[in-house]
Design an enzyme around this catalytic site. Structure first.
Site, mmCIF file in Angstrom:
data_model
loop_
_atom_site.group_PDB
_atom_site.id
_atom_site.type_symbol
_atom_site.label_atom_id
_atom_site.label_comp_id
_atom_site.label_asym_id
_atom_site.label_seq_id
_atom_site.Cartn_x
_atom_site.Cartn_y
_atom_site.Cartn_z
ATOM 1 N N CYS A 124 0.781 -1.183 0.043
ATOM 2 C CA CYS A 124 -0.078 -0.051 0.167
ATOM 3 C C CYS A 124 0.805 1.271 0.086
ATOM 4 O O CYS A 124 0.329 2.445 -0.349
ATOM 5 C CB CYS A 124 -0.969 -0.066 1.247
ATOM 6 S SG CYS A 124 -2.100 -1.592 1.217
ATOM 7 N N HIS A 261 -3.636 7.016 1.016
ATOM 8 C CA HIS A 261 -3.660 5.611 0.539
ATOM 9 C C HIS A 261 -5.174 5.162 1.063
ATOM 10 O O HIS A 261 -5.692 5.666 2.128
ATOM 11 C CB HIS A 261 -2.917 4.653 1.330
ATOM 12 C CG HIS A 261 -3.386 3.357 1.368
ATOM 13 N ND1 HIS A 261 -3.731 2.641 0.306
ATOM 14 C CD2 HIS A 261 -3.568 2.525 2.418
ATOM 15 C CE1 HIS A 261 -4.067 1.365 0.539
ATOM 16 N NE2 HIS A 261 -3.984 1.444 2.147
ATOM 17 N N ASN A 291 -10.010 -1.055 -1.382
ATOM 18 C CA ASN A 291 -8.486 -0.981 -0.989
ATOM 19 C C ASN A 291 -7.877 -1.498 -2.108
ATOM 20 O O ASN A 291 -7.810 -2.705 -2.153
ATOM 21 C CB ASN A 291 -8.390 -1.269 0.234
ATOM 22 C CG ASN A 291 -6.759 -1.122 0.528
ATOM 23 O OD1 ASN A 291 -5.934 -0.831 -0.309
ATOM 24 N ND2 ASN A 291 -6.216 -1.498 1.935
#
Length: 345
Positions: A124, A261, A291
């Protein structure tokens, strides 16, 4: 860095000329997950802020999404993919362990004579780590036009029995197209960090198959301590952001947007609140896409630009964090077409 135009000193830097995005067509809705797991639409909406996510089809691979993002970035900049001088791919879900996904993207794009390699920034945080790598190659003068693709099919690593992972993660890719810019500082100094003591807060475990002794064989499964990720984000990121904006010589109040993020929309909003900034500075895409790991911050940045929330001259904070736990941040002065000089061939 500055240059001189008609005797006047003007800032020069490395800017983001365009951003390409590629998302799978297949959507997994909350209703579909309710059919599979002991969960509810209300829980996913209220706790996570997610209503849907995109996942790759059986014959759709990381390289396919990466290719789509690369071609979209080139199309938006009105440049030939073959004009790229270097292609970097950031991923932790490669089609094959070797060679690099970047090589396969170049093959599928039918681009020859261009070098390509992969970086693995641990998921991420990749949207910032990979941007810093590409930035430095352009800044050095070695390459004039660099494509930085961030792509993952992270949903394929979901624990089959973990309802939270299936609710959170989606697949996607995005591509920064980087070039020298004039009249703007462009991408600022990127600060990076890693906390190895939190290594097991979020990681991918390789579960060996029966009779397999080779550590490189087996099934890869995500292991994540959701509370640990939240605690990290809320305890570490505010102080880190102070360092990033300080290094950039700006204040939080000067920022047009804060693009983080997309761990989940609820956490994104809380991070912005902890920074003491208004909620409307946040950019949210994970409510629809889930995500998507390292590409999430790039996808959110692209949406901000395409919806008119980000215009030339604006300052935007980019913030990535994830497995490791690793994190990175920078302030970008957003460029327009007039900031990129005509390239000579």
């Amino acid at each position: 860095m500055t240059g001189t135009v008609s005797g006047t000193r003007v800032p020069t830097g490395v800017g983001i000329r365009s951003i390409g995005v590629c998302l799978p067509e297949r959507e997994v809705t909350n209703a579909q997950l309710v059919e599979r797991f002991d969960t509810s639409d209300a829980w996913m909406r209220e706790r996570l802020g997610i209503t849907g996510r995109r996942t790759a089809g059986p014959d759709e691979f990381t390289s396919d999404l990466a290719l789509g993002a690369f071609e979209d970035a080139c199309k938006r900049a009105a440049v030939d993919p073959a004009s790229v001088d270097l292609l970097i791919c950031c991923t932790f879900t490669p089609d094959h362990m070797s060679p690099a996904v970047a090589t396969l993207v170049l093959r599928k794009a039918q681009v020859h004579g261009v070098p390509g390699f992969d970086v693995n920034a641990g998921g991420c945080a990749g949207g910032l780590f990979a941007l810093d790598v590409g930035h430095k190659y352009v800044e050095s003068g070695q390459y004039g036009r660099v494509a930085v693709v961030v792509a993952d099919t992270v949903s394929r690593l979901n624990d089959p029995d973990d309802r939270t992972q299936h609710a959170i993660f989606g697949d996607g890719a995005a591509c920064y197209l980087l070039e020298r810019c004039t009249g703007s500082p462009g991408i600022g100094r990127t600060l990076l960090g890693t906390d190895p003591e939190r290594y097991f807060t979020a990681y991918i475990e390789r579960v060996a198959g029966e009779g397999r002794l080779n550590r490189f064989s087996g099934t890869n499964v995500t292991r994540m301590d959701g509370r640990g990720v939240k605690d990290f984000a809320l305890s570490v990121l505010p102080g880190f952001v102070d360092e990033v904006v300080g290094a950039a010589g700006v204040t939080l109040d000067e920022l047009r947007l804060i693009v983080t993020h997309q761990a989940n929309p609820t956490l994104v909003r809380e991070v912005v609140r902890r920074l003491g900034q208004p909620a409307d500075k946040a950019v949210i895409v994970a409510d629809r896409y889930g995500n998507t790991s390292g590409s999430s911050v790039v996808i959110a940045l692209a949406e901000a630009e395409r919806t008119g929330r980000l215009t030339p001259g604006d300052k935007v904070l980019l913030l990535g964090f994830g497995a490791g736990m690793s994190y990175g941040g920078t302030v970008v002065h957003w460029c327009g077409g007039e900031n990129f000089p005509q390239r000579e061939w």
